[in-house]
Write a protein that holds these residues in place. Structure first.
Motif, PDB file in Angstrom:
ATOM      1  N   ARG A   1       0.394  14.168   0.636  1.00  0.00           N
ATOM      2  CA  ARG A   1       1.800  13.751   0.721  1.00  0.00           C
ATOM      3  C   ARG A   1       1.918  12.357   1.346  1.00  0.00           C
ATOM      4  NH1 ARG A   1       5.702  17.690   1.054  1.00  0.00           N
ATOM      5  NH2 ARG A   1       7.179  15.966   0.947  1.00  0.00           N
TER       6      ARG A   1
ATOM      7  N   ASN B   1       3.200  12.559  -3.095  1.00  0.00           N
ATOM      8  CA  ASN B   1       4.563  12.852  -2.621  1.00  0.00           C
ATOM      9  C   ASN B   1       5.548  12.692  -3.787  1.00  0.00           C
ATOM     10  OD1 ASN B   1       6.560  13.437  -0.713  1.00  0.00           O
ATOM     11  ND2 ASN B   1       6.936  11.264  -0.330  1.00  0.00           N
TER      12      ASN B   1
ATOM     13  N   SER C   1       8.971  13.739  -6.237  1.00  0.00           N
ATOM     14  CA  SER C   1      10.369  14.061  -5.926  1.00  0.00           C
ATOM     15  C   SER C   1      10.572  15.572  -5.824  1.00  0.00           C
ATOM     16  CB  SER C   1      11.308  13.455  -6.971  1.00  0.00           C
ATOM     17  OG  SER C   1      10.946  13.915  -8.245  1.00  0.00           O
TER      18      SER C   1
ATOM     19  N   ARG D   1      10.031  16.742  -2.251  1.00  0.00           N
ATOM     20  CA  ARG D   1      11.190  16.409  -1.416  1.00  0.00           C
ATOM     21  C   ARG D   1      12.377  17.329  -1.732  1.00  0.00           C
ATOM     22  NH1 ARG D   1      10.918  13.361   3.196  1.00  0.00           N
ATOM     23  NH2 ARG D   1       9.327  11.774   2.967  1.00  0.00           N
TER      24      ARG D   1
ATOM     25  N   GLU E   1      11.890  20.697  -0.182  1.00  0.00           N
ATOM     26  CA  GLU E   1      12.131  20.635   1.275  1.00  0.00           C
ATOM     27  C   GLU E   1      13.630  20.642   1.582  1.00  0.00           C
ATOM     28  OE1 GLU E   1       8.001  18.469   2.735  1.00  0.00           O
ATOM     29  OE2 GLU E   1       9.733  17.215   2.285  1.00  0.00           O
TER      30      GLU E   1
END
Lengths: 394, 85
Positions: free
Chosen positions: A81, A86, A88, A91, A94
């Motif tokens: 990450r 990392n 989208s 994210r 999360e």
């Protein structure tokens, strides 16, 4: 003793504990038909030893999401990450976990094991204290050891014992992380969370709750024990896994503490590993939606769990202290447990065999786990076989 | 318990460990907890909780890393007890 001789010693101890019973571990599943059935040894077997609590492993939405993610983003991220891994989707997941728990933020880890390892080792350091339930999962122990903190155990689910140990710590209780689990993986019992929250406030400690086995199972929207007890805002850190109710692989930590974000820069189990694959993230996002709206699934799960728990109690088995998706039959010796495991396999039922030291209090367990996809007829069949085995083995 | 000697701790440990060992196995100060006594890790950790309560001290699990013999364990407990005064 040489490095390899240590492994020989461990192998000898394993064989001595269970002569002829080694095949009970790591049994190969040749084909998987559904959330409740598979082929093992050429036979169709009823699965009663998975962690697939909501029965979502073949969910159409999750499979379609995973397929689409592979087509769009490939099979793996090939990096951390912190670097090229990392996406989208990570994210977005999360943000969805933070919303789900009504918390400030969340971090996704590559496995549930790493979620505990990474969170605990980032929070604690040398001189701090981890005060953990005696029946904690190995990922909690390993996270504590990795942190370098002093690790102190309290007696399982014993509020008074926890307080005694907090009192003994004196001022150090303010640098202490108390760690408990929503549902314990071996006996299926739940932590006395309200008592523990009161103690952590009284002694100025922080509290981490691992919802690995309770996510999707407890609470109106499936948050876990925090939701069932209404204590969502009183727990400092909540960890969990994708590999049980969400039927993927990965883990998470959610918190209202703004320092959670800094964990991305200090937590080695987060940084030094490849991020979850696009398919895993996509399937987990789809599963989380189903889970949070899954009141009906939870109702079926609990009906099944209560049906089996009460049937086993009525037969005369010693079972865990409260009903739930994990129904553990408690036996005095590994030989008894192996005989029961073999009897169930002969009747085409797969369960988990748990031997000391993995089982609490030196006992052995035949661990059954129930899911929402089991039918009442399947549960009846298991109860009938276990009734016959009880008569034969007692 | 106010004052306790290393020998008293050693005696107590030998008594407790006798209950965990196989029948007729004699526990001495030099008994190796892992290779000779062969008690599993959870039994040892549970014994540590009893010892903590007995002496009103905290014995971190990580402090057991260097413990090999019964005497090592007695020395550790004595040191923690002495420092807690």
């Amino acid at each position: 003793m040489s490095l390899l001789e240590k492994l020989d010693r461990a192998a000898a101890a394993r064989k001595a504990q269970l002569p002829g019973g080694i095949g009970a571990f790591g049994i190969p599943i040749e084909a998987i038909y559904s959330a409740t059935e598979a082929r093992i040894g050429g036979r169709k077997i009823l699965l009663l030893g998975t962690n697939n609590y909501l029965g979502l492993s073949f969910s159409t939405e999750c499979r379609e999401a995973a397929h689409a993610a592979i087509d769009a983003e490939g099979t793996g991220t090939t990096g951390s990450r912190m670097a090229n891994g990392n996406y989208s989707g990570h994210r977005a997941l999360e943000a969805e976990f933070a919303d789900f728990y009504h918390c400030r933020s969340s971090i996704v880890f590559t496995t549930g094991y790493q979620a505990n390892l990474g969170t605990i080792s980032a929070l604690l350091g040398k001189g701090d204290v981890a005060l953990i339930d005696g029946d904690s999962h190995a990922s909690i122990y390993d996270g504590c050891i990795l942190s370098g903190a002093d690790v102190i155990r309290f007696r399982h689910n014993d509020r008074d014992d926890l307080e005694k140990r907090l009192r003994r710590l004196g001022e150090r209780s303010k640098n202490t992380l108390i760690i408990v689990e929503g549902i314990y993986s071996m006996l299926g019992d739940q932590a006395p969370l309200a008592d523990i929250v009161n103690l952590k406030k009284q002694y100025g400690s922080l509290l981490l709750l691992d919802e690995a086995h309770s996510l999707g199972v407890l609470g109106e929207t499936g948050q876990g024990l925090v939701e069932k007890t209404g204590l969502n805002q009183d727990v400092d850190f909540i960890t969990g896994t994708f590999s049980k109710s969400l039927c993927g692989i990965g883990g998470y930590c959610v918190s209202n503490h703004e320092q959670l974000d800094q964990m991305r820069y200090v937590s080695h189990p987060y940084i030094f590993t490849a991020s979850p694959s696009p398919a895993t993230i996509a399937a987990t996002r789809a599963a989380l939606k189903i889970l949070s709206a899954g009141t009906e699934l939870r109702k079926r799960l609990w009906q099944n769990a209560e049906q089996l728990y009460s049937a086993l109690k009525n037969i005369g088995y010693q079972v865990g202290p409260q009903p739930g998706p994990i129904v553990a039959i408690i036996l005095d010796s590994p030989e008894q447990a192996l005989a029961m495991w073999n009897g169930l396999m002969a009747a085409n039922i797969y369960v988990n065999l748990i031997l000391p030291p993995a089982a609490p209090e030196g006992k052995s367990l035949v661990r059954c786990s129930i899911n929402a996809a089991h039918t009442p007829e399947q549960i009846n069949y298991v109860s009938q076989v276990l009734s016959e085995l009880y008569a034969k083995l007692h | 318990m106010n004052e306790v000697t290393q020998e008293e701790i050693l005696k107590l440990l030998c008594q407790r460990l006798t209950g965990l060992a196989k029948a007729d196995f004699e526990i001495t100060a030099e008994t190796n907890l892992i290779t000779q006594l062969a008690i599993d890790s959870i039994k040892l950790l549970n014994l540590i909780m009893e010892i903590e309560d007995n002496f009103d001290i905290s014995v971190p699990v990580n402090a057991l890393t260097d413990v090999i013999t019964v005497r090592d364990l007695a020395d550790l407990i004595y040191r923690i007890k002495s420092e807690s005064k």
